[in-house]
Design an enzyme around this catalytic site. Structure first.
Site, short mmCIF file in Angstrom:
data_model
loop_
_atom_site.label_atom_id
_atom_site.label_comp_id
_atom_site.label_asym_id
_atom_site.label_seq_id
_atom_site.Cartn_x
_atom_site.Cartn_y
_atom_site.Cartn_z
N LYS A 141 39.69 31.37 29.06
CA LYS A 141 39.04 32.15 30.29
C LYS A 141 37.63 32.57 29.90
CE LYS A 141 39.44 34.87 34.53
NZ LYS A 141 39.35 35.96 34.50
N GLY A 187 39.86 50.47 40.74
CA GLY A 187 39.10 49.66 41.34
C GLY A 187 39.46 48.54 42.06
N ASN A 190 28.93 33.32 33.64
CA ASN A 190 28.40 34.67 34.07
C ASN A 190 27.12 35.16 33.75
OD1 ASN A 190 31.33 34.24 34.29
ND2 ASN A 190 31.86 36.58 34.20
N ASN A 213 33.98 31.90 31.33
CA ASN A 213 32.95 32.97 31.84
C ASN A 213 31.77 32.92 30.84
OD1 ASN A 213 36.06 35.03 32.26
ND2 ASN A 213 34.48 34.40 33.93
P1 NAD Z 1 36.05 47.95 38.86
O1 NAD Z 1 34.78 48.49 38.56
O2 NAD Z 1 36.28 47.51 40.30
O3 NAD Z 1 37.39 48.66 38.48
C1 NAD Z 1 37.41 49.57 37.16
C2 NAD Z 1 37.76 50.89 37.64
O4 NAD Z 1 37.92 51.73 36.49
C3 NAD Z 1 36.74 51.90 38.52
O5 NAD Z 1 37.26 52.42 39.57
C4 NAD Z 1 36.30 53.08 37.63
O6 NAD Z 1 36.10 54.30 38.34
C5 NAD Z 1 37.56 53.02 36.65
N1 NAD Z 1 37.58 53.70 35.56
C6 NAD Z 1 36.50 53.65 34.52
N2 NAD Z 1 36.56 54.43 33.51
C7 NAD Z 1 37.77 55.16 33.87
C8 NAD Z 1 38.60 55.95 33.12
N3 NAD Z 1 37.91 56.53 32.04
N4 NAD Z 1 39.58 56.49 33.48
C9 NAD Z 1 40.29 55.72 34.74
N5 NAD Z 1 39.62 55.17 35.39
C10 NAD Z 1 38.39 54.41 34.81
O7 NAD Z 1 36.26 46.39 37.96
P2 NAD Z 1 37.47 45.53 38.56
O8 NAD Z 1 36.41 44.39 39.38
O9 NAD Z 1 38.44 46.12 38.90
O10 NAD Z 1 37.81 45.05 36.95
C11 NAD Z 1 38.58 45.67 36.13
C12 NAD Z 1 38.78 44.61 34.99
O11 NAD Z 1 39.60 43.59 35.42
C13 NAD Z 1 37.44 43.88 33.96
O12 NAD Z 1 37.70 44.00 33.05
C14 NAD Z 1 37.50 42.74 34.98
O13 NAD Z 1 36.73 41.78 34.28
C15 NAD Z 1 38.85 42.32 35.20
N6 NAD Z 1 39.39 41.24 36.12
C16 NAD Z 1 38.74 41.60 37.43
C17 NAD Z 1 39.12 40.61 38.60
C18 NAD Z 1 38.57 41.11 39.69
O14 NAD Z 1 39.01 40.13 40.59
N7 NAD Z 1 38.20 42.12 40.28
C19 NAD Z 1 39.75 39.50 38.02
C20 NAD Z 1 40.03 39.35 36.63
C21 NAD Z 1 39.89 40.36 35.82
O1 KPL Z 2 35.75 35.03 36.40
C1 KPL Z 2 34.77 34.64 37.04
C2 KPL Z 2 33.92 35.94 37.13
O2 KPL Z 2 32.90 36.01 38.05
O3 KPL Z 2 34.17 36.93 36.20
C3 KPL Z 2 34.22 33.39 37.47
C4 KPL Z 2 35.44 32.23 37.33
C5 KPL Z 2 32.97 32.90 37.18
C6 KPL Z 2 34.22 33.33 39.09
O4 KPL Z 2 33.31 33.84 39.88
#
Ligand code: NAD
Ligand code: KPL
Length: 305
Positions: A182, A8, A190, A186
């Site tokens: 963090k 993702g 959130n 959140n």
């Molecule tokens: P997302 O939904 O874009 O990506 C998750 C991916 O995991 C999807 O492509 C989904 O198809 C895949 N997935 C789900 N089940 C699966 C399985 N069983 N096997 C393989 N793949 C599977 O989410 P994201 O935004 O990339 O966030 C992922 C994690 O990272 C979350 O916990 C989020 O809170 C954390 N995170 C994200 C960001 C960000 O900027 N996107 C920043 C910090 C932390």
């Molecule tokens: O981590 C974030 C989130 O959206 O999950 C914040 C810090 C609230 C920034 O959007």
């Protein structure tokens, strides 16, 4: 080779910055046999504004054993994703969990206490406004620490491997505190954005936020103290929440974005986690419970046809 489970936004961000020849995505267990392409291609817009095409192979052969597994699934999918994928992975391969909130990391470490399991807390921000396009929307930093004993000597080599991306990565000896720091922020942003349907900065003047933020911070402070974390006064917690809400005022939070796209939110690993820890520790947590319940309700409403 570094394998990434969870192709993702965050997974594509890391795959796009790490040396291309050295990464692969791990397909979902049920997709292995039906993938119609042997790689995933997308356009990554880097934080400096430059864009590049990225093509990452799917790891379909057990022969391509990774030296490191990054897990970038959502918190609620992580245990299940690893249950189906870890049997293919040698027992000494380090596993780095990138999930927000808390609870999912502990579940993985409890399930595989003898594997080298690490957690990463990252303030990098990535999103996918449309299919085939990934945006590095926020330049941040990443801290990596050990969750199991076998992971402790691996912090430095894992940091070194992740730093080949050019992103900022640090080792962290107290990853629990980092995850809590963090989570606190959140927990104060959130859920409000998801319930009110507004961007981060707009919660601050809202009556619903003003009514609940003070008791919310009191609950979080009590849980932090009982958990043996660095104690924080409720006012300090509020200040941290509001500093980030102002700094990210125009952001759509990840939880609001999940709500808007009809996806399951991570509320059970944010306010839901604080509520569960509070209950287990004998601390009243009515505001965390209320926010968890309300997010579940609006999320349910948003996926109804
Ligand atoms: P997302 O939904 O874009 O990506 C998750 C991916 O995991 C999807 O492509 C989904 O198809 C895949 N997935 C789900 N089940 C699966 C399985 N069983 N096997 C393989 N793949 C599977 O989410 P994201 O935004 O990339 O966030 C992922 C994690 O990272 C979350 O916990 C989020 O809170 C954390 N995170 C994200 C960001 C960000 O900027 N996107 C920043 C910090 C932390
Ligand atoms: O981590 C974030 C989130 O959206 O999950 C914040 C810090 C609230 C920034 O959007």
């Amino acid at each position: 080779m570094i394998a990434i489970l969870g192709a993702g936004s965050l997974g594509q961000l890391w795959a796009g910055y790490l040396p291309t020849a050295k990464v692969a995505f791990v397909p979902r267990h049920d997709e292995t046999a039906v993938l119609c392409a042997n790689s995933l291609s997308y356009r990554l817009q880097r934080f400096d504004g430059s864009a590049r095409s990225v093509t990452v192979p799917w790891l379909t052969s057990p022969a391509g054993q990774p030296s490191l597994l990054l897990v970038t699934t959502k918190a609620g999918d992580t245990l299940g994703a690893l249950e189906s994928r870890l049997p293919d992975l040698p027992p000494d391969t380090p596993i780095v969990l990138f999930q927000n909130g808390m609870g999912s990391q502990q579940a993985v470490a409890d399930r595989w206490p003898h594997r080298p399991v690490l957690a990463a807390s990252t303030t990098e921000g990535a999103n996918r406004p449309e299919r085939g396009q990934t945006i590095h929307a926020g330049k941040g930093e990443t801290w990596v620490g050990a969750l199991t004993d076998r992971a402790r000597p691996l912090i430095a080599p894992v940091v070194q491997a992740l730093a080949t991306s050019g992103l900022t990565v640090h080792g962290e000896t107290n990853i629990h505190q980092r995850l809590w720091d963090k989570l606190v922020v959140n927990a104060g942003i959130n859920a409000f954005t998801a319930i009110l349907g507004c961007c981060n900065g707009d919660i601050l003047d809202h009556k619903f936020y003003l009514q609940h933020i003070e008791p919310l911070c009191v609950e979080i402070a009590a849980v932090l103290k009982a958990e043996g974390c660095q104690p924080l006064a409720p006012d300090t917690i509020r200040e941290r929440i509001e500093t980030v809400a102002r700094r990210t005022a125009k952001n759509t939070s990840s939880m609001l974005s999940d709500r808007q796209q009809g996806r399951t939110t991570e509320i059970d690993f944010i306010n839901g986690y604080v509520a569960r820890r509070g209950q287990a520790l004998g601390i009243d947590v009515p505001v965390n419970q209320m926010l968890t319940e309300q997010v579940r309700q609006v999320t349910h409403a948003s996926v109804r046809p």
